[in-house]
Scaffold this active site. Structure first.
Site, short mmCIF file in Angstrom:
data_model
loop_
_atom_site.label_atom_id
_atom_site.label_comp_id
_atom_site.label_asym_id
_atom_site.label_seq_id
_atom_site.Cartn_x
_atom_site.Cartn_y
_atom_site.Cartn_z
N ASP A 138 0.85 -1.19 0.00
CA ASP A 138 0.00 0.00 0.00
C ASP A 138 0.89 1.24 0.00
O ASP A 138 2.10 1.15 0.20
CB ASP A 138 -1.01 0.00 1.15
CG ASP A 138 -0.38 0.18 2.52
OD1 ASP A 138 -1.08 0.63 3.42
OD2 ASP A 138 0.81 -0.13 2.71
N HIS B 146 11.21 -9.30 0.94
CA HIS B 146 10.91 -7.87 0.76
C HIS B 146 12.17 -7.04 1.04
O HIS B 146 12.98 -7.42 1.89
CB HIS B 146 9.79 -7.48 1.72
CG HIS B 146 9.16 -6.17 1.41
ND1 HIS B 146 9.70 -4.96 1.82
CD2 HIS B 146 8.02 -5.87 0.73
CE1 HIS B 146 8.93 -3.98 1.40
NE2 HIS B 146 7.90 -4.49 0.74
N TYR C 85 2.95 4.75 0.71
CA TYR C 85 3.57 5.40 1.86
C TYR C 85 2.53 6.31 2.52
O TYR C 85 1.73 6.94 1.83
CB TYR C 85 4.77 6.22 1.43
CG TYR C 85 5.90 5.42 0.80
CD1 TYR C 85 6.50 4.36 1.47
CD2 TYR C 85 6.37 5.74 -0.46
CE1 TYR C 85 7.54 3.64 0.90
CE2 TYR C 85 7.42 5.03 -1.04
CZ TYR C 85 8.00 3.98 -0.37
OH TYR C 85 9.02 3.27 -0.93
N PHE D 230 6.79 1.88 -4.28
CA PHE D 230 8.16 2.09 -3.79
C PHE D 230 8.74 3.46 -4.14
O PHE D 230 9.80 3.82 -3.64
CB PHE D 230 9.11 0.99 -4.30
CG PHE D 230 8.80 -0.38 -3.77
CD1 PHE D 230 9.17 -0.74 -2.48
CD2 PHE D 230 8.10 -1.31 -4.53
CE1 PHE D 230 8.87 -2.00 -1.97
CE2 PHE D 230 7.79 -2.57 -4.03
CZ PHE D 230 8.18 -2.91 -2.75
#
Length: 224
Positions: free
Chosen positions: A66, A188, A68, A79
């Site tokens: 989701d 991740h 920031y 990202f």
């Protein structure tokens, strides 16, 4: 429902915009705003990933969870952050892996638009978030929509490279026809799991896959 989104995506997704869950999702966002909640990214950037990477140009998918959730960070690309915004830790680690993999020095900013414009679809599974509350819109209905997005890419395209980082993204593998697409999986890039991300070499591997298909490689370098 008339949704402002890139025409190619609009054609592929038009049936979704008329389904009850999508109307409920829109009403949820409207009610959040009416109640004074600060929502990220700004309304005009919710579908930014679709605008920057039209459907017919998408050839790599990097799936985030989701947006920031702090002021100024989210601009609709997984990202990525706008110029002038400090790079979040996961993005710092992505740039470190690119350095290790391809020898490209990390940029001074974290805006990944140049990737998106080359066909790297930077999709978050959840497209909005409440300020300072991570995953606050996780159950609003976005996952139903973005699951369809992934399925449509799988159904209507071939040879797409999907980069699935972390357990959340890797769960989406079931939506992808691995007989006609390529899936690269790793941990991740978050500091909590980055030791399993470093060394994945997904950036050189992606370019090798594209090269074998006779497609242009992605220029992972970002100009300062």
């Amino acid at each position: 429902m008339d949704v402002r989104i890139e025409p190619g995506w609009k054609s592929i997704l038009k049936e979704e915009f008329d389904k009850p869950y999508f109307a409920d999702l829109v009403n949820f966002i409207k009610n959040e705003l009416k109640s004074g909640k600060q929502i990220y990214p700004p309304g005009g950037l919710i579908f930014n990933a679709f605008e920057k990477t039209p459907f017919d140009r998408a050839r790599v998918v990097i799936l985030g969870q989701d947006p920031y959730h702090e002021p100024g960070q989210a601009h609709g690309l997984s990202f990525s952050v706008p110029r002038g915004i400090r790079q979040p830790p996961s993005l710092v680690n992505i740039f470190k892996e690119i350095k290790n993999d391809l020898g490209i020095d990390p940029p001074q900013h974290g805006n990944l638009e140049s990737w998106a414009e080359q066909g790297v679809f930077l999709l978050n599974a959840i497209l909005t978030v409440r300020q300072s509350e991570a995953a606050s819109h996780a159950k609003a209905g976005w996952a139903s929509f973005t699951d369809v997005v992934i399925k449509k890419i799988s159904e209507h395209k071939s040879g797409v490279v999907f980069l699935l980082w972390g357990s959340f993204a890797r769960q989406k593998k079931v939506l992808i026809d691995t007989n006609k697409h390529f899936v690269l999986e790793s941990a991740h890039p978050s500091p909590l799991s980055v030791t399993g991300f470093f060394g994945c070499k997904h950036f050189s591997k992606t370019n090798a896959i594209l090269n074998r298909q006779g497609l242009p490689e992605i220029n992972w370098a970002i100009k300062d």
